[in-house]
Design a protein around this motif. Sequence first.
Motif, PDB file in Angstrom:
ATOM      1  N   GLN A   3       0.806  -1.222   0.000  1.00 23.39           N
ATOM      2  CA  GLN A   3       0.000   0.000   0.000  1.00 23.39           C
ATOM      3  C   GLN A   3       0.838   1.271   0.000  1.00 23.39           C
ATOM      4  O   GLN A   3       0.612   2.196   0.775  1.00 23.39           O
ATOM      5  CB  GLN A   3      -0.980   0.002   1.171  1.00 23.39           C
ATOM      6  CG  GLN A   3      -2.020  -1.080   1.079  1.00 23.39           C
ATOM      7  CD  GLN A   3      -2.921  -1.137   2.290  1.00 23.39           C
ATOM      8  OE1 GLN A   3      -2.592  -0.625   3.365  1.00 23.39           O
ATOM      9  NE2 GLN A   3      -4.079  -1.762   2.127  1.00 23.39           N
ATOM     10  N   GLY A   4       1.825   1.309  -0.881  1.00 20.24           N
ATOM     11  CA  GLY A   4       2.604   2.523  -1.049  1.00 20.24           C
ATOM     12  C   GLY A   4       3.673   2.760   0.000  1.00 20.24           C
ATOM     13  O   GLY A   4       4.205   3.864   0.104  1.00 20.24           O
ATOM     14  N   ARG A   5       4.008   1.740   0.759  1.00 20.33           N
ATOM     15  CA  ARG A   5       5.060   1.872   1.767  1.00 20.33           C
ATOM     16  C   ARG A   5       6.004   0.671   1.670  1.00 20.33           C
ATOM     17  O   ARG A   5       5.559  -0.459   1.512  1.00 20.33           O
ATOM     18  CB  ARG A   5       4.455   1.974   3.162  1.00 20.33           C
ATOM     19  CG  ARG A   5       3.776   3.324   3.366  1.00 20.33           C
ATOM     20  CD  ARG A   5       3.253   3.459   4.781  1.00 20.33           C
ATOM     21  NE  ARG A   5       2.832   4.796   5.089  1.00 20.33           N
ATOM     22  CZ  ARG A   5       1.766   5.402   4.577  1.00 20.33           C
ATOM     23  NH1 ARG A   5       1.027   4.782   3.702  1.00 20.33           N
ATOM     24  NH2 ARG A   5       1.452   6.630   4.932  1.00 20.33           N
ATOM     25  N   PRO A  39       7.785   5.907   2.415  1.00 15.62           N
ATOM     26  CA  PRO A  39       6.563   6.116   1.634  1.00 15.62           C
ATOM     27  C   PRO A  39       6.945   6.301   0.164  1.00 15.62           C
ATOM     28  O   PRO A  39       7.656   7.247  -0.176  1.00 15.62           O
ATOM     29  CB  PRO A  39       5.952   7.392   2.225  1.00 15.62           C
ATOM     30  CG  PRO A  39       7.026   8.034   3.041  1.00 15.62           C
ATOM     31  CD  PRO A  39       8.127   7.043   3.247  1.00 15.62           C
ATOM     32  N   ALA A  66       5.425   7.264  -2.412  1.00 12.97           N
ATOM     33  CA  ALA A  66       4.939   8.473  -3.098  1.00 12.97           C
ATOM     34  C   ALA A  66       5.983   9.585  -3.043  1.00 12.97           C
ATOM     35  O   ALA A  66       5.987  10.484  -3.882  1.00 12.97           O
ATOM     36  CB  ALA A  66       3.624   8.953  -2.496  1.00 12.97           C
ATOM     37  N   SER A  99       4.445   0.835  -7.766  1.00 14.20           N
ATOM     38  CA  SER A  99       3.887   1.456  -6.567  1.00 14.20           C
ATOM     39  C   SER A  99       4.101   2.968  -6.579  1.00 14.20           C
ATOM     40  O   SER A  99       3.206   3.731  -6.208  1.00 14.20           O
ATOM     41  CB  SER A  99       4.518   0.831  -5.322  1.00 14.20           C
ATOM     42  OG  SER A  99       3.851   1.253  -4.167  1.00 14.20           O
ATOM     43  N   GLN A 111       1.573   4.347  -9.094  1.00 16.95           N
ATOM     44  CA  GLN A 111       0.213   4.223  -8.559  1.00 16.95           C
ATOM     45  C   GLN A 111      -0.048   5.249  -7.467  1.00 16.95           C
ATOM     46  O   GLN A 111      -1.068   5.925  -7.468  1.00 16.95           O
ATOM     47  CB  GLN A 111      -0.003   2.815  -8.013  1.00 16.95           C
ATOM     48  CG  GLN A 111      -1.364   2.608  -7.402  1.00 16.95           C
ATOM     49  CD  GLN A 111      -1.506   1.223  -6.774  1.00 16.95           C
ATOM     50  OE1 GLN A 111      -0.569   0.426  -6.786  1.00 16.95           O
ATOM     51  NE2 GLN A 111      -2.654   0.946  -6.228  1.00 16.95           N
ATOM     52  N   HIS A 112       0.873   5.398  -6.537  1.00 17.06           N
ATOM     53  CA  HIS A 112       0.628   6.268  -5.389  1.00 17.06           C
ATOM     54  C   HIS A 112       0.891   7.730  -5.691  1.00 17.06           C
ATOM     55  O   HIS A 112       0.232   8.593  -5.129  1.00 17.06           O
ATOM     56  CB  HIS A 112       1.387   5.760  -4.166  1.00 17.06           C
ATOM     57  CG  HIS A 112       0.824   4.462  -3.695  1.00 17.06           C
ATOM     58  ND1 HIS A 112      -0.290   4.383  -2.893  1.00 17.06           N
ATOM     59  CD2 HIS A 112       1.170   3.189  -3.974  1.00 17.06           C
ATOM     60  CE1 HIS A 112      -0.590   3.111  -2.692  1.00 17.06           C
ATOM     61  NE2 HIS A 112       0.278   2.374  -3.334  1.00 17.06           N
ATOM     62  N   SER A 113       1.814   8.034  -6.594  1.00 17.15           N
ATOM     63  CA  SER A 113       2.008   9.440  -6.949  1.00 17.15           C
ATOM     64  C   SER A 113       0.859   9.910  -7.830  1.00 17.15           C
ATOM     65  O   SER A 113       0.420  11.034  -7.728  1.00 17.15           O
ATOM     66  CB  SER A 113       3.356   9.669  -7.630  1.00 17.15           C
ATOM     67  OG  SER A 113       3.445   8.919  -8.815  1.00 17.15           O
ATOM     68  N   ARG A 114       0.312   9.027  -8.676  1.00 13.25           N
ATOM     69  CA  ARG A 114      -0.828   9.386  -9.506  1.00 13.25           C
ATOM     70  C   ARG A 114      -2.045   9.669  -8.641  1.00 13.25           C
ATOM     71  O   ARG A 114      -2.774  10.624  -8.859  1.00 13.25           O
ATOM     72  CB  ARG A 114      -1.156   8.269 -10.499  1.00 13.25           C
ATOM     73  CG  ARG A 114      -2.344   8.643 -11.394  1.00 13.25           C
ATOM     74  CD  ARG A 114      -2.788   7.514 -12.307  1.00 13.25           C
ATOM     75  NE  ARG A 114      -1.685   6.993 -13.088  1.00 13.25           N
ATOM     76  CZ  ARG A 114      -1.504   5.705 -13.319  1.00 13.25           C
ATOM     77  NH1 ARG A 114      -2.328   4.817 -12.830  1.00 13.25           N
ATOM     78  NH2 ARG A 114      -0.494   5.303 -14.037  1.00 13.25           N
ATOM     79  N   SER A 115      -2.271   8.851  -7.611  1.00 13.38           N
ATOM     80  CA  SER A 115      -3.444   9.068  -6.762  1.00 13.38           C
ATOM     81  C   SER A 115      -3.323  10.398  -6.020  1.00 13.38           C
ATOM     82  O   SER A 115      -4.313  11.093  -5.828  1.00 13.38           O
ATOM     83  CB  SER A 115      -3.653   7.908  -5.792  1.00 13.38           C
ATOM     84  OG  SER A 115      -2.591   7.834  -4.873  1.00 13.38           O
ATOM     85  N   LEU A 116      -2.115  10.795  -5.633  1.00 12.15           N
ATOM     86  CA  LEU A 116      -1.932  12.093  -4.990  1.00 12.15           C
ATOM     87  C   LEU A 116      -2.207  13.215  -5.987  1.00 12.15           C
ATOM     88  O   LEU A 116      -2.880  14.183  -5.681  1.00 12.15           O
ATOM     89  CB  LEU A 116      -0.513  12.236  -4.439  1.00 12.15           C
ATOM     90  CG  LEU A 116      -0.162  11.382  -3.231  1.00 12.15           C
ATOM     91  CD1 LEU A 116       1.309  11.559  -2.870  1.00 12.15           C
ATOM     92  CD2 LEU A 116      -1.035  11.747  -2.048  1.00 12.15           C
TER      93      LEU A 116
END
Length: 164
Positions: free
Chosen positions: A54-56, A76, A78, A125, A128-133
């Motif tokens: 989950q991004g960590r 993290p 992101a 990851s 995925q997590h930088s896009r969601s931010l």
Amino acid sequence: MAASLWRSVFGGSTAASEDEGGVAFWSTPERAGWLTKQGEYIKTWRRRWFVLKQGRLFWFKDPHVTRASVPRGVIPVASCLTVKGAEDILNRAFAFELSTRTETMYFIADSEKEKEEWINSIGRSIVQHSRSLADAEVVDYDSAKSAARAPSSSSDAKPSHDQD
């Protein structure tokens, strides 16, 4: 409140719960395995068990990770900009690096295949997590602009939304 709930259920400090982000790192990781990691302050190499979830990216002293385990550290993803091979920098086989704006961390996998799998998993990851931010920021800006444009005198005026 969430931090006090975390402490009451799992014990530990609020700093740990904020870093861990409530991630159940002990259960069904996206990727887990041994990597050799260079220390942050004393630049020695230590073998650690890594868990990506989950991004960590968490690391532990041993692979027996349970709910009661305390990570030795967490990154993290992101906050990461790049993940790429680093054999030429370290002069070591199966080496790769993970870079943020402020630092570069180095790792060594046990094989070329594992190195590539870690790079791919961490890379996915990061994306995925930088896009969601970024998506969350765009939604916030659009909402603020729409609210600012909406006329206050008409009760049935609807904000316009650009369609992508």
